[in-house]
Enzyme design. Structure first.
Site, PDB file in Angstrom:
ATOM      1  CE  LYS A 171       1.365 -13.043 -12.595  1.00 37.95           C
ATOM      2  NZ  LYS A 171      -0.005 -13.211 -13.130  1.00 37.95           N
ATOM      3  NE  ARG A 224      -0.541   7.229   1.329  1.00 33.69           N
ATOM      4  CZ  ARG A 224      -1.109   8.196   0.609  1.00 33.69           C
ATOM      5  NH1 ARG A 224      -0.756   9.463   0.819  1.00 33.69           N
ATOM      6  NH2 ARG A 224      -2.047   7.893  -0.281  1.00 33.69           N
ATOM      7  CE1 TYR A 252       0.067 -12.695  -9.443  1.00 31.39           C
ATOM      8  CE2 TYR A 252      -0.168 -10.336  -9.807  1.00 31.39           C
ATOM      9  CZ  TYR A 252      -0.636 -11.627  -9.968  1.00 31.39           C
ATOM     10  OH  TYR A 252      -1.803 -11.856 -10.662  1.00 31.39           O
ATOM     11  CD  GLU A 276      -6.125 -10.213 -18.961  1.00 34.82           C
ATOM     12  OE1 GLU A 276      -5.292 -11.105 -19.216  1.00 34.82           O
ATOM     13  OE2 GLU A 276      -5.800  -9.058 -18.622  1.00 34.82           O
ATOM     14  NE  ARG A 301       3.974 -13.076 -16.485  1.00 32.47           N
ATOM     15  CZ  ARG A 301       2.932 -13.903 -16.414  1.00 32.47           C
ATOM     16  NH1 ARG A 301       2.020 -13.899 -17.370  1.00 32.47           N
ATOM     17  NH2 ARG A 301       2.805 -14.729 -15.400  1.00 32.47           N
TER      18      ARG A 301
END
Length: 284
Positions: free
Chosen positions: A147, A100, A33, A179, A52
């Site tokens: 991310k 799945r 995301y 962070e 990114r």
């Protein structure tokens, strides 16, 4: 009034936008995301977020469903359709829909979703009061530079921080701050040096982080990219976080210990002002 959401090429009311229960983003958190701030209907630091995004997709071998130009056009269009003046755009791309299986499916079409959130990002009252931080162990996976939507532990860390009476969490590994739950951590030493952890797979490569460091250097502020401990943070003159929607946000206490004067510091405030002015001038 419902928002208009973008889903795989369609513009839909948010109540009608649906994703399959077999989507790998839902089943495996197999998705990435990005969040882009919007001020005055313009995209802030979009080029960095786009770069990114491409890197994260490449690391997970997920093809991007749109070209760079088309993706920018979708960002601009969702701003227009939702009359978004200030807030953010959330983008998510999953590997797509398949039965799945732990093995990646062949030929799955990525799922692309964008939606907006209207919220004040310029006049955030917390810039005047600062944030209180609680520290806790960093128990995330080791590819934090990608991310992904694997955000359960950061969410749990933030909730634990709030349970302790703090605003947010800083995560600690091997004695060093990595962070925040959703932001880059910085301190300013008593000598006026801005210290922040260097880029690696231990932290997300923050877009706002990069912009703030560039602006700090241009302003003549010394920057030292190195790890720092919780004790060093508590002894600092200032502390702050950076992120796409917080820009530069002061931290005034860590584990109930006041940082510096216990009030927002001047360097964080200066960098926030510089960032806003610079990025508004280059907004898309």
């Amino acid at each position: 009034m419902t928002r208009t959401v973008y889903l795989n090429g369609d513009w839909l009311p948010e109540t009608e936008a649906k994703v399959s229960v077999f989507d790998r983003g839902f089943l495996f958190a197999d998705a990435i995301y990005e969040v882009t701030a919007v001020i005055g209907g313009k995209l802030i630091d979009y080029a960095g977020h786009g770069a990114r995004l491409r890197r994260s997709l490449e690391e997970l071998a997920i093809p991007c469903p749109l070209s760079q130009e088309a993706l920018l056009a979708v960002h601009r269009e969702i701003v227009r359709r939702n009359a978004l003046e200030e807030g953010l755009i959330y983008l998510q791309i999953s590997r797509g829909v398949a039965d799945r299986d732990f093995a990646f499916p062949k030929g799955a079409e990525p799922t692309l979703v964008l939606f907006t959130q209207a919220k004040p990002v310029l006049d955030n009252p917390r810039t005047k009061t600062g944030l209180s931080i609680a520290t806790m162990p960093d128990w995330r996976w080791e590819r934090r530079d990608i991310k992904t939507v694997q955000l359960l532990y950061p969410s749990m860390a933030k909730m634990e921080a709030m349970r302790r009476g703090a605003d947010d969490a800083w995560l600690v590994e091997d004695g060093f701050v990595t962070e925040g739950s959703a932001a880059t951590a910085h301190i300013v030493t008593k000598d006026g040096v801005l210290v922040t952890r260097p880029l690696s797979n231990a932290i997300l490569h923050g877009i706002t982080r990069a912009s703030i460091l560039d602006l700090a250097r241009a302003e003549g502020i010394a920057v030292d990219e190195r790890p720092f401990t919780v004790a060093q943070a508590k002894e600092a003159a200032e502390a702050f976080i950076t992120s796409a929607t917080n820009f530069a946000m002061p931290v005034v206490s860590i584990d109930e210990a006041p940082i510096g004067s216990g009030r927002p510091g001047p360097i964080a405030a200066r960098l926030r002002d510089l960032y806003i002015a610079d990025r508004l001038a280059t907004a898309l």
